[in-house]
Design a protein around this motif. Structure first.
Motif, PDB file in Angstrom:
ATOM      1  N   LEU A   1      23.837  16.387 -38.603  1.00 41.42           N
ATOM      2  CA  LEU A   1      23.875  15.571 -39.816  1.00 41.42           C
ATOM      3  C   LEU A   1      24.122  16.417 -41.055  1.00 41.42           C
ATOM      4  O   LEU A   1      24.878  16.033 -41.947  1.00 41.42           O
ATOM      5  N   SER A   2      23.492  17.586 -41.104  1.00 43.99           N
ATOM      6  CA  SER A   2      23.651  18.396 -42.324  1.00 43.99           C
ATOM      7  C   SER A   2      25.087  18.904 -42.429  1.00 43.99           C
ATOM      8  O   SER A   2      25.593  19.095 -43.524  1.00 43.99           O
ATOM      9  N   LYS A   3      25.765  19.096 -41.250  1.00 43.28           N
ATOM     10  CA  LYS A   3      27.168  19.523 -41.288  1.00 43.28           C
ATOM     11  C   LYS A   3      28.066  18.429 -41.860  1.00 43.28           C
ATOM     12  O   LYS A   3      29.064  18.699 -42.510  1.00 43.28           O
ATOM     13  N   SER A   4      27.654  17.201 -41.618  1.00 45.63           N
ATOM     14  CA  SER A   4      28.456  16.110 -42.193  1.00 45.63           C
ATOM     15  C   SER A   4      27.876  15.650 -43.539  1.00 45.63           C
ATOM     16  O   SER A   4      28.134  14.542 -43.997  1.00 45.63           O
ATOM     17  N   GLY A   5      27.070  16.494 -44.150  1.00 44.73           N
ATOM     18  CA  GLY A   5      26.630  16.241 -45.516  1.00 44.73           C
ATOM     19  C   GLY A   5      25.492  15.251 -45.670  1.00 44.73           C
ATOM     20  O   GLY A   5      25.275  14.696 -46.748  1.00 44.73           O
ATOM     21  N   ILE A   6      24.710  15.041 -44.608  1.00 51.15           N
ATOM     22  CA  ILE A   6      23.593  14.106 -44.707  1.00 51.15           C
ATOM     23  C   ILE A   6      22.284  14.892 -44.535  1.00 51.15           C
ATOM     24  O   ILE A   6      22.099  15.596 -43.538  1.00 51.15           O
ATOM     25  N   ASP A   7      21.385  14.806 -45.529  1.00 46.31           N
ATOM     26  CA  ASP A   7      20.124  15.547 -45.453  1.00 46.31           C
ATOM     27  C   ASP A   7      19.079  14.727 -44.712  1.00 46.31           C
ATOM     28  O   ASP A   7      18.840  13.566 -45.034  1.00 46.31           O
TER      29      ASP A   7
ATOM     30  N   GLU B   1      21.971   5.792 -49.607  1.00 49.60           N
ATOM     31  CA  GLU B   1      22.218   4.904 -50.747  1.00 49.60           C
ATOM     32  C   GLU B   1      21.952   3.449 -50.375  1.00 49.60           C
ATOM     33  O   GLU B   1      21.289   2.726 -51.095  1.00 49.60           O
ATOM     34  N   SER B   2      22.490   3.024 -49.215  1.00 48.02           N
ATOM     35  CA  SER B   2      22.169   1.670 -48.763  1.00 48.02           C
ATOM     36  C   SER B   2      22.025   1.677 -47.251  1.00 48.02           C
ATOM     37  O   SER B   2      22.616   2.512 -46.559  1.00 48.02           O
ATOM     38  N   GLU B   3      21.239   0.742 -46.791  1.00 42.20           N
ATOM     39  CA  GLU B   3      20.873   0.717 -45.392  1.00 42.20           C
ATOM     40  C   GLU B   3      22.095   0.614 -44.461  1.00 42.20           C
ATOM     41  O   GLU B   3      22.245   1.424 -43.548  1.00 42.20           O
TER      42      GLU B   3
ATOM     43  N   GLY C   1      24.753   3.562 -44.588  1.00 41.79           N
ATOM     44  CA  GLY C   1      24.063   4.765 -44.111  1.00 41.79           C
ATOM     45  C   GLY C   1      23.977   4.769 -42.607  1.00 41.79           C
ATOM     46  O   GLY C   1      24.303   5.757 -41.952  1.00 41.79           O
ATOM     47  N   ARG C   2      23.573   3.634 -42.066  1.00 38.21           N
ATOM     48  CA  ARG C   2      23.407   3.544 -40.622  1.00 38.21           C
ATOM     49  C   ARG C   2      24.726   3.823 -39.896  1.00 38.21           C
ATOM     50  O   ARG C   2      24.754   4.548 -38.918  1.00 38.21           O
ATOM     51  N   GLN C   3      25.825   3.273 -40.442  1.00 42.10           N
ATOM     52  CA  GLN C   3      27.130   3.499 -39.821  1.00 42.10           C
ATOM     53  C   GLN C   3      27.508   4.970 -39.816  1.00 42.10           C
ATOM     54  O   GLN C   3      27.889   5.532 -38.792  1.00 42.10           O
ATOM     55  N   GLN C   4      27.339   5.589 -40.976  1.00 38.54           N
ATOM     56  CA  GLN C   4      27.676   7.020 -41.103  1.00 38.54           C
ATOM     57  C   GLN C   4      26.925   7.852 -40.080  1.00 38.54           C
ATOM     58  O   GLN C   4      27.493   8.692 -39.386  1.00 38.54           O
ATOM     59  N   ILE C   5      25.612   7.612 -40.022  1.00 39.33           N
ATOM     60  CA  ILE C   5      24.753   8.428 -39.166  1.00 39.33           C
ATOM     61  C   ILE C   5      25.124   8.262 -37.700  1.00 39.33           C
ATOM     62  O   ILE C   5      25.328   9.237 -36.979  1.00 39.33           O
TER      63      ILE C   5
ATOM     64  N   ALA D   1      29.618  11.244 -32.244  1.00 40.77           N
ATOM     65  CA  ALA D   1      30.743  12.172 -32.121  1.00 40.77           C
ATOM     66  C   ALA D   1      30.294  13.471 -31.469  1.00 40.77           C
ATOM     67  O   ALA D   1      31.054  14.140 -30.786  1.00 40.77           O
ATOM     68  N   SER D   2      29.047  13.859 -31.676  1.00 39.17           N
ATOM     69  CA  SER D   2      28.517  15.096 -31.090  1.00 39.17           C
ATOM     70  C   SER D   2      27.763  14.807 -29.800  1.00 39.17           C
ATOM     71  O   SER D   2      27.072  15.673 -29.256  1.00 39.17           O
ATOM     72  N   GLY D   3      27.805  13.617 -29.338  1.00 37.79           N
ATOM     73  CA  GLY D   3      27.182  13.274 -28.076  1.00 37.79           C
ATOM     74  C   GLY D   3      25.679  13.112 -28.122  1.00 37.79           C
ATOM     75  O   GLY D   3      24.991  13.257 -27.115  1.00 37.79           O
ATOM     76  N   ILE D   4      25.117  12.836 -29.301  1.00 33.54           N
ATOM     77  CA  ILE D   4      23.677  12.610 -29.383  1.00 33.54           C
ATOM     78  C   ILE D   4      23.439  11.110 -29.470  1.00 33.54           C
ATOM     79  O   ILE D   4      24.008  10.416 -30.314  1.00 33.54           O
ATOM     80  N   LYS D   5      22.590  10.620 -28.561  1.00 30.18           N
ATOM     81  CA  LYS D   5      22.377   9.190 -28.496  1.00 30.18           C
ATOM     82  C   LYS D   5      21.312   8.744 -29.500  1.00 30.18           C
ATOM     83  O   LYS D   5      20.254   9.348 -29.617  1.00 30.18           O
TER      84      LYS D   5
END
Lengths: 333, 371
Positions: free
Chosen positions: A273-279, A292-294, A297-301, A307-311
């Protein structure tokens, strides 16, 4: 009755639930402590930077912040132990700069470091402080028994203080600070270094003091203790960055949403997440992410992690804990 | 000022002293021990001066001289030598402090009334002993021909001075050292004792709690002084008893007056310790400051060993600021001269002023603040 959080705030509310909400019986005009633009510098270092506060009589006022934020400096100025470098203030109607000795008669102070005499017995410590606080002779015995009972150490009155366990020491220190029944209490990190059960018991004692009409000003760096307080101020680097009741802080200062993420590999997920700019911050086995919004945010995460294979097992919007609020506020300032 | 608060502080101090074996030992054993050690060690009386004899004459007259020397009690003859060179070795190694060489013609010259000479070599590295040894030998040498030749000698002194020594009739150095020693030891002990009291509270963190209470600086200082005053008083009595009973120093004046004046000195000294403790805020610094500020002036500038009238002018003026100076005068005066208060009024007044001044300064410096 529960504090008005409106939502489940996790385990903290569980201890807080036995506390009644006292805001209703506090009338606006009784001010116990008032400070305006108070400052304290040590050389070039600004320990307390123009803080202003108003604390009502009978309130439990929590002063929260990390170590070194200026909590002890503030409390010492309020107790007349440290001269402010600027600003003004009153405690119990007495001027901090002009009448520090008057203040010492009407407040009880418990310093951060345990500071009773450890080469004196429990009873000798009580006798000593009851002497220096000038407790009238006819009340001395009664007050002593009260403290012994309150601290739960009546059977250890003859023990040297250094042999007591941390929790008992803490309660004895509180007892010695209120032998003279002061209307205002200043407690500097009273629960630091004490086990969780003792900490909870200690907060019950603080609540009792408040029930009895005393004003309690208490500092802590344990965020989970904030819910015991009627009102809070968050201090960071000498400045107050937020102030209000616990629920006000959660709702008013937290404009953004907090998501609680349940994943398999927490640490790895945080890296991704931090690599894609999310703290993200680790909370137990979950991650807390401020967005910023639920929905966006959920989609981004989810996208980033899958993409990295984490479920992603679960992703819930939660009521922010005070720690979330604090972390966000610090980022903003 | 509230009695109840002073009482609380005093009580607490007493309990703490009682529970701390080290400070208890320092309070009661150290002064007695110091008086004991110094009483034996510090003496200017010279006797049993180690002596070697090189007698070349080997006559009855030379033996008579040697007897005189050894019987005087001041010299201990450690060896009889056969060669002059051996003298060097004895003096170099410090095995002898004095060497006496008697020439071959010694007895002949004495009998015929001519100038008889003996060679006396004295180790001058201890000038005090050397001077005294020289005096003793001269005294023996001057009267020696009279003894040998009988009353018909032509050597008679021109002036016959009959000396009488007052106050310390036997001129025992111990009698004048020990009363002064009490002043030095008490000055150091009481300053050390109280120098810890406030600094310890800062070191242990108890001061923060204490100054958050309504206790007043004056109550705190008095409360802390009382127990140490009692200790100091007991120490003074002990020191006087040891001096009189163990060292046989005569106490000619009033014991009560001595205790009364000592109390004034104690008050000032204890207040100085507290003042140091308040200013230093740290036990190590405080004890070093207390040691320096009490021991050095009391030892060097009080007139205890070194006569103030022999000091250079500016130094003499400084001695007026040293309370031990007045206490030494008081102790020597009451012990040896047995003088009464009217001769010690000046000292008593100055000590009182000093004590009050230091006490007030300590109270003023004790600020109930952390900064």
């Amino acid at each position: 009755m529960k504090k008005q959080d409106g939502n489940n705030v996790g385990s903290v509310t569980h201890h807080a639930s036995r506390f009644t909400h006292r805001a209703s019986r506090i009338t606006g005009s009784d001010i116990a402590v008032k400070i305006e633009n108070m400052r304290r510098t040590f050389g070039a270092f600004v320990a307390v930077d123009n803080i202003s506060l108003e604390i009502k009589k009978g309130e439990i006022f929590g002063f929260l912040g990390p170590n070194g934020a200026g909590k002890s400096t503030t409390i010492r100025m309020l107790c007349g132990l440290l001269m402010p470098s600027g600003g003004s203030g009153t405690v119990g109607g007495l001027d901090i700069a002009k009448n520090p000795e008057g203040i010492k008669r009407i407040v009880g102070y418990m310093s951060q470091r345990f500071s009773l005499y450890d080469d004196l017995t429990v009873e000798e410590n009580i006798n000593f402080f009851s002497g220096v606080y000038n407790v009238p002779k006819e009340k001395k015995l009664e007050r002593k028994e009260w403290v012994l009972d309150m601290a739960g150490i009546a059977d250890r009155r003859g023990s040297l203080t250094r042999d007591l366990a941390g929790g008992f020491k803490q309660r004895l220190a509180l007892g010695c600070a209120i032998l003279h029944e002061p209307p205002i209490l200043f407690l500097d990190e009273p629960t630091s270094g004490v086990d969780p059960v003792s900490r909870r018991n200690f907060w019950h004692l603080i609540d009792d003091m408040s029930q009895a009409g005393r004003t309690v000003f208490v500092t802590t760096h344990y965020m989970d203790e904030a819910d015991y307080c009627d009102r809070l101020a968050l201090i960071y680097r000498g400045r107050i960055i937020a102030e209000g009741t616990p629920s006000e802080l959660r709702h008013e200062y937290m404009k953004r949403d907090v998501l609680e993420l349940e994943v398999d590999r927490v640490v790895e997920a945080m890296d991704v997440l931090s690599k894609s700019g999310i703290d993200a911050a680790i909370f137990g086995s979950t991650l807390h992410i401020t967005v910023e919004s639920e929905s966006t945010g959920r989609q981004q995460i989810t996208a980033a992690l899958e993409a990295s294979g984490i479920k992603v097992k679960g992703c819930e919007k939660i009521v922010p804990s005070l720690e979330d609020v604090f972390v966000t506020l610090i980022e903003v300032s | 000022m509230r009695l109840i608060r002073i009482k609380a502080v005093t009580k607490k101090e007493i309990i703490q002293i009682r529970r701390d074996p080290l400070s208890l030992a320092m309070a009661f054993l150290l002064p007695a021990l110091l008086i004991f050690i110094y009483g034996y060690a510090v003496t200017f009386d010279v006797d049993k001066i180690t002596t070697v004899i090189y007698d070349m004459d080997k006559s009855s007259v030379s033996r008579e001289l040697i007897d005189q020397v050894s019987q005087s009690g001041y010299f201990a003859i450690v060896a009889y030598l056969d060669q002059h060179e051996e003298i060097d070795a004895y003096l170099d190694k410090g095995n002898a402090q004095v060497a006496i060489a008697i020439p071959v013609d010694f007895s002949k010259r004495v009998r015929t009334g001519r100038d008889a000479r003996i060679e006396v070599i004295i180790d001058g590295s201890n000038s005090n002993t050397a001077t005294i040894a020289q005096g003793y030998i001269n005294a023996i040498a001057e009267t020696f021909p009279q003894r040998i030749l009988g009353s018909g000698s032509r050597i008679t002194p021109l002036i016959d001075s009959r000396n009488r020594v007052w106050y310390n009739t036997e001129l025992k150095s111990r009698n004048f050292i020990i009363p002064g020693l009490i002043a030095v030891i008490m000055a150091v002990i009481i300053a050390l004792l109280t120098s810890m009291t406030v600094a310890r509270e800062w070191d242990r963190g108890t001061m923060e709690q204490l100054i958050s209470t309504p206790v007043k600086p004056v109550e705190l200082v008095i409360g802390k002084l009382i127990p140490y005053f009692i200790i100091g008083f007991v120490d003074t009595v002990l020191s006087i008893l040891i001096s009189v009973n163990l060292f046989g120093v005569p106490l000619r004046g009033s014991f009560t007056l001595l205790l009364a004046l000592s109390s004034i000195f104690l008050f000032g000294g204890l207040s100085l310790g507290i003042l140091i403790s308040i200013v230093a805020r740290n036990q190590t610094v405080a004890s070093q400051m207390a040691m320096l500020s009490s021991l050095l002036p009391a030892f060097l500038l009080s007139g205890f060993l070194f006569s103030i009238s022999n000091m250079p002018g500016p130094l003499q003026i400084i001695t007026y600021l040293i309370p031990a100076r007045y206490f030494v005068t008081i102790l020597k005066g009451i012990f040896l001269k047995g003088i009464s208060i009217q001769f010690l009024l000046w000292e008593a007044v100055l000590l009182t002023i000093y004590g009050i001044a230091v006490f007030l300064l300590a109270v003023k410096k004790l600020r109930k603040r952390i900064d």
